[in-house]
Design a protein around this motif. Structure first.
Motif, PDB file in Angstrom:
ATOM      1  N   ILE A   1       6.944  -2.213 -19.301  1.00  0.00           N
ATOM      2  CA  ILE A   1       8.086  -2.719 -18.543  1.00  0.00           C
ATOM      3  C   ILE A   1       9.185  -1.659 -18.597  1.00  0.00           C
ATOM      4  O   ILE A   1       9.429  -1.098 -19.668  1.00  0.00           O
ATOM      5  N   PRO A   2       9.871  -1.303 -17.493  1.00  0.00           N
ATOM      6  CA  PRO A   2       9.705  -1.859 -16.143  1.00  0.00           C
ATOM      7  C   PRO A   2       8.416  -1.357 -15.478  1.00  0.00           C
ATOM      8  O   PRO A   2       8.117  -0.169 -15.533  1.00  0.00           O
ATOM      9  N   ARG A   3       7.673  -2.289 -14.881  1.00  0.00           N
ATOM     10  CA  ARG A   3       6.412  -1.916 -14.256  1.00  0.00           C
ATOM     11  C   ARG A   3       6.648  -1.140 -12.964  1.00  0.00           C
ATOM     12  O   ARG A   3       7.592  -1.428 -12.233  1.00  0.00           O
ATOM     13  N   SER A   4       5.768  -0.199 -12.728  1.00  0.00           N
ATOM     14  CA  SER A   4       5.868   0.581 -11.504  1.00  0.00           C
ATOM     15  C   SER A   4       4.455   1.001 -11.117  1.00  0.00           C
ATOM     16  O   SER A   4       3.657   1.352 -11.985  1.00  0.00           O
ATOM     17  N   TYR A   5       4.148   0.902  -9.825  1.00  0.00           N
ATOM     18  CA  TYR A   5       2.756   1.099  -9.413  1.00  0.00           C
ATOM     19  C   TYR A   5       2.598   2.251  -8.428  1.00  0.00           C
ATOM     20  O   TYR A   5       1.955   2.115  -7.393  1.00  0.00           O
TER      21      TYR A   5
ATOM     22  N   ILE B   1       0.838  -1.196   0.000  1.00  0.00           N
ATOM     23  CA  ILE B   1       0.000   0.000   0.000  1.00  0.00           C
ATOM     24  C   ILE B   1       0.872   1.246   0.000  1.00  0.00           C
ATOM     25  O   ILE B   1       0.580   2.224  -0.685  1.00  0.00           O
ATOM     26  N   TRP B   2       1.978   1.177   0.746  1.00  0.00           N
ATOM     27  CA  TRP B   2       2.890   2.328   0.838  1.00  0.00           C
ATOM     28  C   TRP B   2       3.455   2.682  -0.537  1.00  0.00           C
ATOM     29  O   TRP B   2       3.446   3.836  -0.958  1.00  0.00           O
ATOM     30  N   GLU B   3       3.912   1.639  -1.258  1.00  0.00           N
ATOM     31  CA  GLU B   3       4.475   1.849  -2.591  1.00  0.00           C
ATOM     32  C   GLU B   3       3.412   2.443  -3.529  1.00  0.00           C
ATOM     33  O   GLU B   3       3.687   3.352  -4.316  1.00  0.00           O
ATOM     34  N   PHE B   4       2.185   1.921  -3.409  1.00  0.00           N
ATOM     35  CA  PHE B   4       1.077   2.385  -4.246  1.00  0.00           C
ATOM     36  C   PHE B   4       0.779   3.860  -3.995  1.00  0.00           C
ATOM     37  O   PHE B   4       0.658   4.657  -4.920  1.00  0.00           O
ATOM     38  N   LEU B   5       0.707   4.231  -2.717  1.00  0.00           N
ATOM     39  CA  LEU B   5       0.281   5.594  -2.384  1.00  0.00           C
ATOM     40  C   LEU B   5       1.380   6.638  -2.520  1.00  0.00           C
ATOM     41  O   LEU B   5       1.085   7.812  -2.668  1.00  0.00           O
ATOM     42  N   THR B   6       2.650   6.232  -2.443  1.00  0.00           N
ATOM     43  CA  THR B   6       3.711   7.249  -2.460  1.00  0.00           C
ATOM     44  C   THR B   6       4.586   7.193  -3.701  1.00  0.00           C
ATOM     45  O   THR B   6       5.407   8.068  -3.907  1.00  0.00           O
ATOM     46  N   GLY B   7       4.436   6.145  -4.523  1.00  0.00           N
ATOM     47  CA  GLY B   7       5.270   6.033  -5.725  1.00  0.00           C
ATOM     48  C   GLY B   7       4.951   7.132  -6.717  1.00  0.00           C
ATOM     49  O   GLY B   7       3.812   7.576  -6.823  1.00  0.00           O
ATOM     50  N   THR B   8       5.968   7.590  -7.448  1.00  0.00           N
ATOM     51  CA  THR B   8       5.744   8.699  -8.362  1.00  0.00           C
ATOM     52  C   THR B   8       5.831   8.272  -9.821  1.00  0.00           C
ATOM     53  O   THR B   8       5.900   9.107 -10.708  1.00  0.00           O
ATOM     54  N   ARG B   9       5.870   6.961 -10.067  1.00  0.00           N
ATOM     55  CA  ARG B   9       5.864   6.503 -11.450  1.00  0.00           C
ATOM     56  C   ARG B   9       4.744   5.499 -11.655  1.00  0.00           C
ATOM     57  O   ARG B   9       4.601   4.549 -10.893  1.00  0.00           O
ATOM     58  N   TRP B  10       3.890   5.713 -12.662  1.00  0.00           N
ATOM     59  CA  TRP B  10       2.753   4.828 -12.898  1.00  0.00           C
ATOM     60  C   TRP B  10       2.894   4.213 -14.276  1.00  0.00           C
ATOM     61  O   TRP B  10       2.562   4.832 -15.286  1.00  0.00           O
ATOM     62  N   THR B  11       3.443   2.993 -14.336  1.00  0.00           N
ATOM     63  CA  THR B  11       3.577   2.301 -15.622  1.00  0.00           C
ATOM     64  C   THR B  11       3.147   0.841 -15.445  1.00  0.00           C
ATOM     65  O   THR B  11       3.955  -0.069 -15.547  1.00  0.00           O
ATOM     66  N   PRO B  12       1.867   0.595 -15.172  1.00  0.00           N
ATOM     67  CA  PRO B  12       1.427  -0.768 -14.857  1.00  0.00           C
ATOM     68  C   PRO B  12       1.423  -1.690 -16.069  1.00  0.00           C
ATOM     69  O   PRO B  12       1.420  -2.908 -15.908  1.00  0.00           O
ATOM     70  N   ILE B  13       1.385  -1.137 -17.300  1.00  0.00           N
ATOM     71  CA  ILE B  13       1.340  -2.040 -18.447  1.00  0.00           C
ATOM     72  C   ILE B  13       2.612  -1.966 -19.287  1.00  0.00           C
ATOM     73  O   ILE B  13       2.730  -2.614 -20.303  1.00  0.00           O
TER      74      ILE B  13
END
Lengths: 297, 316
Positions: free
Chosen positions: B83-87, B69-81
């Motif tokens: 690669i490299p994936r980031s959420y 949840i922490w990674e989801f709420l504070t991450g600043t890169r959104w590339t779920p589809i």
């Protein structure tokens, strides 16, 4: 002394003039806001009409979508919309009106009633895409209805239910208490009063609410996309379990294409959609006016 | 009292002839059944809320097993589809806020101006024409606004900002602002009309101008209604989907630059729904995680508006 009075009256006049000036300035700002709203509306309509009218024809309404803009039409989306609206009304009307009758005629004043009321107010402002996700999980997935008209209709019913409930409650609330008292005095039970007096008398108001709810549902694209995904349909749905597309999604599909011709088709589709919406609203206004005349008599 | 009437009615029938007594019983059974049916209808609204929460939570669980949840709420890169994936969901949240802020900057001053004009200045006949005309704006389907944004508003703005893409936050926000004007104006005007005439007349008698009456009497007295209308408009803007899907772009970006192309939370959900993502995959679950966050954000706004009403509402 005289000098002072003169000075004061000068200051007074200047101050009055300033206050009036500020008032006038803000008056023009307020008038300007009204004009911005109206000009925005007119610009939008003119843009749609000028782009869309050249593409509008009987062939456009009776043709299936196609890769060639000259041959493309909105027929399957129009039929999908009619199917979806019909089924949505079947689910929404009895349940929405039933909930409204319960809250107005039966509900005791307790925590449960308060919870239901608060909950309905909240549901009314949940984003429509969230209902799409609900439908995708529960109707498409768990109930295994697939990406069908039925799943779409159940989803849209939940989406517009609060509108029907709130409008029906207003209609029922507006009835004079004497209607009910007269029926009770004749020895009717509560259900007899509801069924034979309250519902018929509130019917025009309830119908207006239902039409408004349907006109909201007919323009919804987001939740239907979550249910139906983007499909390329060249057949008319024949059962509630068929796949489908609706007019807003077809329009969205045309808007998303880079070629200008498809933008024209989108505008033509928007004109058809707006005509349907306009007729529905005209019907609602007609019913409301008749209803008002009747209660005054 | 109504219950008593029902009881005495069946007693009278019972004392009367037998045929009538079965009729009375049938009426009671029918009434009972109807009451249960009506209660079920009302309870269905609660089932809907439960359904929303259960469907969002149950599908997000799979997502949050793989992404904290922490990674989801504070991450600043959104590339779920990609690669490299980031959420990290922040770019979507920022995109949503950017469009929302632009639309509110448009809708609140204009909507308030309209509400003050209609409640303080406009004669009754003019009010009766202007109000329904403006409410047409709220009834137009959102795909139509999306069309308007990319075929007229964006090309016009491109003449000013020459390096701007056709898909950008500014035109989506401006058009969304136009859409929510009637939400602000209608609810605010209702609140202003509910302020008793005697209060306004008192101020007029002291020599106040119309503008001073509006500013110092009407607005403060109607404040709870006005704040509620703004919160509801905000909540509507956050959840609005088709305008931003069509006109704001599909590039999740941490930026508050209005002429950039961005992506909102709602537009991401639609983008992923359009493809036939396999059920149960991580990509598929991301839309529920984003949906859950969106639902919580609008829920907070709605509860806030109800709190404002219950806490500050004045009845005259």
């Amino acid at each position: 002394m005289t000098f002072n009075t003169l000075n004061y009256s000068k200051m007074y006049n200047r101050r009055i003039a300033m206050r009036k000036g500020i008032g006038d300035a803000f008056y023009s700002l307020f008038l300007l806001s009204v004009l911005v709203g109206i000009i925005g509306l007119i610009t939008l309509l003119v843009q749609v009409l000028t782009e869309g009218i050249p593409w509008l024809s009987w062939r456009f309404i009776t043709s299936f979508p196609s890769r060639h803009p000259q041959e493309a039409g909105i027929f399957s989306a129009l039929m999908g919309t009619i199917w979806l609206m019909g089924l949505t009304a079947v689910f929404t009307v009895p349940i929405g009106v039933g909930a409204a009758i319960y809250l107005e005629e039966y509900a005791p004043k307790n925590w449960l009633t308060r919870l239901i009321e608060l909950n309905i107010a909240n549901l009314a402002s949940v984003p429509s895409i969230i209902y799409g996700l609900l439908g995708l999980t529960i109707f498409v997935g768990w109930m295994a209805l697939g990406r069908s008209i039925l799943a779409g209709a159940l989803t849209l019913s939940l989406l517009v239910m609060p509108i029907v409930i709130l409008a029906s409650r207003e209609a029922i609330k507006a009835l004079p208490l004497t209607y009910r008292e007269a029926a009770y005095a004749l020895g009717a039970t509560r259900w007899q009063v509801t069924k034979s007096v309250v519902v018929p008398a509130a019917l025009p108001g309830i119908l207006t609410g239902v039409i408004l709810a349907m006109s909201r549902a007919i323009g919804e694209a987001a939740p239907v996309i979550a249910i139906s995904a983007l499909v390329y349909l060249t057949f008319i749905p024949t059962s509630p379990l068929d796949r489908f597309t609706v007019m807003p999604i077809q329009i969205f599909n045309w808007i998303s294409r880079p070629q200008n011709e498809f933008r024209g088709l989108a505008a033509a589709g928007i004109i058809v959609l707006l005509i349907i919406l306009l007729s529905m609203n005209a019907l609602a206004i007609f019913l409301r006016n008749r209803y008002q005349v009747r209660t005054e008599v | 009292m109504e219950q008593d009437l029902t009881k005495s009615k069946s007693k009278i029938i019972w004392l009367g002839d037998r045929a009538k007594s079965t009729w009375g019983k049938r009426q009671n059974i029918e009434g009972r059944a109807a009451q249960i049916f009506l209660l079920i209808c009302a309870l269905l609204s609660i089932a809907t809320t439960v359904g929303i929460v259960v469907s969002l939570v149950s599908q997000s669980v799979g997502f949050f097993k793989e992404v904290s949840i922490w990674e989801f709420l504070t991450g600043t890169r959104w590339t779920p589809i990609l690669i490299p994936r980031s959420y990290g969901v922040l770019p979507l949240v920022v995109g949503t806020l950017l469009v929302t802020i632009i639309s509110v900057i448009v809708a609140v001053p204009i909507g308030m101006g309209i509400a003050i004009f209609l409640s303080t200045y406009a004669p009754e006949q003019l009010r009766r024409i202007i109000k329904p005309v403006l409410e047409i704006l709220a009834g137009i389907p959102t795909v139509v606004y999306g069309y308007f944004a990319i075929t007229l508003v964006s090309p016009m703005l491109q003449k000013v900002f020459t390096n701007m893409l056709i898909f950008n936050a500014l035109s989506a926000g401006l058009v969304m602002g136009l859409m929510i004007i009637p939400m602000v104006s209608s609810l605010s005007e209702d609140a202003m009309m509910a302020v008793p005439q005697s209060l306004k007349e008192g101020a007029f008698a002291l020599g106040a101008t119309r503008f001073e009456v509006a500013l110092k009497v009407t607005i403060p007295s109607a404040l709870s209604g006005i704040i509620t209308s703004i919160i509801l408009a905000l909540s509507r803007a956050i959840g609005e989907t088709m305008i931003v899907t069509i006109a704001a772009g599909a590039t999740p970006k941490m930026t508050f630059n209005p002429i950039d192309s961005i992506q909102t939370m709602t537009a991401f959900i639609v983008q992923l729904s359009l493809g036939e993502t396999p059920h149960g995959s991580l990509e598929y679950n991301t839309i529920f995680a984003v949906g859950l966050l969106l639902f919580l954000m609008t829920l907070i706004m709605n509860l806030l508006s109800q709190w404002v009403v219950s806490r500050w509402h004045r009845r005259y």
